[in-house]
Scaffold this motif. Structure first.
Motif, PDB file in Angstrom:
ATOM      1  N   HIS A  29      35.850  28.223  53.143  1.00  0.00           N
ATOM      2  CA  HIS A  29      36.792  27.137  53.415  1.00  0.00           C
ATOM      3  C   HIS A  29      37.513  26.722  52.145  1.00  0.00           C
ATOM      4  O   HIS A  29      36.901  26.409  51.131  1.00  0.00           O
ATOM      5  CB  HIS A  29      36.061  25.936  54.034  1.00  0.00           C
ATOM      6  N   VAL A  30      38.813  26.712  52.240  1.00  0.00           N
ATOM      7  CA  VAL A  30      39.654  26.422  51.081  1.00  0.00           C
ATOM      8  C   VAL A  30      39.727  24.926  50.804  1.00  0.00           C
ATOM      9  O   VAL A  30      39.687  24.472  49.673  1.00  0.00           O
ATOM     10  CB  VAL A  30      41.064  27.008  51.313  1.00  0.00           C
ATOM     11  N   SER A  31      39.837  24.160  51.885  1.00  0.00           N
ATOM     12  CA  SER A  31      40.061  22.718  51.740  1.00  0.00           C
ATOM     13  C   SER A  31      38.752  21.955  51.799  1.00  0.00           C
ATOM     14  O   SER A  31      37.872  22.253  52.615  1.00  0.00           O
ATOM     15  CB  SER A  31      40.984  22.221  52.860  1.00  0.00           C
ATOM     16  N   LEU A  32      38.652  20.927  50.945  1.00  0.00           N
ATOM     17  CA  LEU A  32      37.470  20.072  50.925  1.00  0.00           C
ATOM     18  C   LEU A  32      37.914  18.628  50.753  1.00  0.00           C
ATOM     19  O   LEU A  32      38.766  18.322  49.902  1.00  0.00           O
ATOM     20  CB  LEU A  32      36.516  20.475  49.787  1.00  0.00           C
ATOM     21  N   PHE A  33      37.330  17.764  51.565  1.00  0.00           N
ATOM     22  CA  PHE A  33      37.684  16.345  51.582  1.00  0.00           C
ATOM     23  C   PHE A  33      36.428  15.500  51.370  1.00  0.00           C
ATOM     24  O   PHE A  33      35.352  15.858  51.848  1.00  0.00           O
ATOM     25  CB  PHE A  33      38.272  15.952  52.942  1.00  0.00           C
ATOM     26  N   LEU A  91      30.999  10.974  53.303  1.00  0.00           N
ATOM     27  CA  LEU A  91      31.131  12.166  54.134  1.00  0.00           C
ATOM     28  C   LEU A  91      31.977  13.207  53.425  1.00  0.00           C
ATOM     29  O   LEU A  91      33.003  12.894  52.822  1.00  0.00           O
ATOM     30  CB  LEU A  91      31.793  11.821  55.474  1.00  0.00           C
ATOM     31  N   CYS A  92      31.538  14.439  53.534  1.00  0.00           N
ATOM     32  CA  CYS A  92      32.290  15.572  53.027  1.00  0.00           C
ATOM     33  C   CYS A  92      32.753  16.402  54.224  1.00  0.00           C
ATOM     34  O   CYS A  92      32.028  16.531  55.221  1.00  0.00           O
ATOM     35  CB  CYS A  92      31.414  16.420  52.113  1.00  0.00           C
ATOM     36  N   ALA A  93      33.943  16.938  54.138  1.00  0.00           N
ATOM     37  CA  ALA A  93      34.471  17.775  55.210  1.00  0.00           C
ATOM     38  C   ALA A  93      35.193  18.969  54.598  1.00  0.00           C
ATOM     39  O   ALA A  93      35.740  18.875  53.495  1.00  0.00           O
ATOM     40  CB  ALA A  93      35.430  16.997  56.103  1.00  0.00           C
ATOM     41  N   SER A  94      35.175  20.083  55.324  1.00  0.00           N
ATOM     42  CA  SER A  94      35.932  21.238  54.856  1.00  0.00           C
ATOM     43  C   SER A  94      36.729  21.830  56.005  1.00  0.00           C
ATOM     44  O   SER A  94      36.399  21.640  57.180  1.00  0.00           O
ATOM     45  CB  SER A  94      35.002  22.294  54.249  1.00  0.00           C
ATOM     46  N   SER A  95      37.793  22.500  55.659  1.00  0.00           N
ATOM     47  CA  SER A  95      38.576  23.217  56.664  1.00  0.00           C
ATOM     48  C   SER A  95      39.017  24.548  56.064  1.00  0.00           C
ATOM     49  O   SER A  95      39.111  24.705  54.848  1.00  0.00           O
ATOM     50  CB  SER A  95      39.767  22.406  57.164  1.00  0.00           C
ATOM     51  N   HIS A 106      35.577  20.057  59.421  1.00  0.00           N
ATOM     52  CA  HIS A 106      34.166  20.124  59.798  1.00  0.00           C
ATOM     53  C   HIS A 106      33.393  19.241  58.834  1.00  0.00           C
ATOM     54  O   HIS A 106      33.443  19.448  57.622  1.00  0.00           O
ATOM     55  CB  HIS A 106      33.663  21.563  59.750  1.00  0.00           C
ATOM     56  N   PHE A 107      32.669  18.296  59.380  1.00  0.00           N
ATOM     57  CA  PHE A 107      32.001  17.282  58.568  1.00  0.00           C
ATOM     58  C   PHE A 107      30.532  17.593  58.357  1.00  0.00           C
ATOM     59  O   PHE A 107      29.850  18.113  59.250  1.00  0.00           O
ATOM     60  CB  PHE A 107      32.114  15.914  59.236  1.00  0.00           C
ATOM     61  N   GLY A 108      30.036  17.209  57.173  1.00  0.00           N
ATOM     62  CA  GLY A 108      28.608  17.179  56.943  1.00  0.00           C
ATOM     63  C   GLY A 108      28.006  15.906  57.518  1.00  0.00           C
ATOM     64  O   GLY A 108      28.724  15.039  58.038  1.00  0.00           O
ATOM     65  N   ASP A 109      26.681  15.786  57.411  1.00  0.00           N
ATOM     66  CA  ASP A 109      25.984  14.615  57.961  1.00  0.00           C
ATOM     67  C   ASP A 109      26.060  13.398  57.053  1.00  0.00           C
ATOM     68  O   ASP A 109      25.606  12.319  57.420  1.00  0.00           O
ATOM     69  CB  ASP A 109      24.528  14.961  58.267  1.00  0.00           C
TER      70      ASP A 109
END
Lengths: 116, 118
Positions: A29-33, A91-95, A106-109
């Motif tokens: 996954h390239v993107s991380l939020f 929260l961390c998320a990646s796409s 897609h989110f982590g817990d």
């Protein structure tokens, strides 16, 4: 399963301490939020990485907050000199894509941070 | 500036009945809209998205959402609720930033707690 993994799940720190929160995104996954979710609220954007480049840090609430993703995969959110108002779930998320705008995140817990 | 409103803090529905969770939005340009669900002590799970095309969007777990441009709404629906649907539901809109082609910075509503009673 190869989802987004965050550690630790829970962190308790005393006011003034520094903390570091880790995020392992989905492989490739390239993107991380990073988002901050206060109790009873929706998540609020903190910062965005495209590979190792931090392209947007407009949501970071103060200069005590710092995020990095040095090799374009794992990311760390660091909070220096923590204060009680920093207590929240992070929260961390990646796409998958970088410039593609329509892919779901897609989110982590999350990491629940409590500052005493 | 983009924003999302979820006017109901909580929605109560009996199992087997249809459910609706409301969302209204404010955007400049074309709206890109999302629904996520959050179970206790878990992250958000993607349910569905509206980008363009049909106003009725079908998603995961039997959920669907109806996009209404004139009312600037994107309500989440399910024909027959299950007790296991009880969770926190978030509507989100893309806050587009023109960096390197853009990306999905999500702006979330405050959430609606859905309680499905047996």
């Amino acid at each position: 399963g190869a989802g987004v993994s965050q550690s630790p799940r829970y962190k308790v720190a005393k006011r003034g301490q520094d903390v570091a929160l880790r995020c392992d995104p989905i492989s490739g996954h390239v993107s991380l939020f990073w988002y901050q979710q206060a109790l009873g609220q929706g998540p609020e954007f903190l910062t965005y990485f495209q590979n190792e480049a931090q392209l947007d840090k407009s949501g970071l609430p103060s200069d005590r907050f710092f995020a990095e993703r040095p090799e374009g995969s794992v990311s760390t959110l660091k909070i220096q000199r923590t204060q009680q108002e920093d207590s929240a779930v992070y929260l961390c998320a990646s796409s998958l894509g970088g410039g593609v705008r329509n892919q779901p995140q897609h989110f982590g817990d999350g990491t629940r941070l409590s500052i005493l | 500036a983009q924003s999302v409103a979820q006017p109901e803090d909580q929605v109560n529905v009996a199992e087997g009945n249809p459910l609706t969770v409301k969302c209204t939005y404010s955007v400049s340009g074309n709206p890109y809209l999302f629904w996520y669900v959050q179970y206790p002590n878990r992250g958000l799970q993607f349910l569905l998205k509206y980008i363009t095309g049909d106003n009725l969007v079908k998603g995961s777990y039997g959920f669907e959402a109806e996009f209404n441009k004139s009312q600037t709404s994107f309500h989440l629906k399910k024909p027959s609720a299950l007790v296991s649907d009880s969770a926190l539901y978030f509507c989100a809109v893309r806050g587009f930033r023109e960096f390197s082609g853009g990306y999905n910075k999500l702006i979330f509503g405050a959430g609606t707690r859905l309680a499905v009673h047996p």
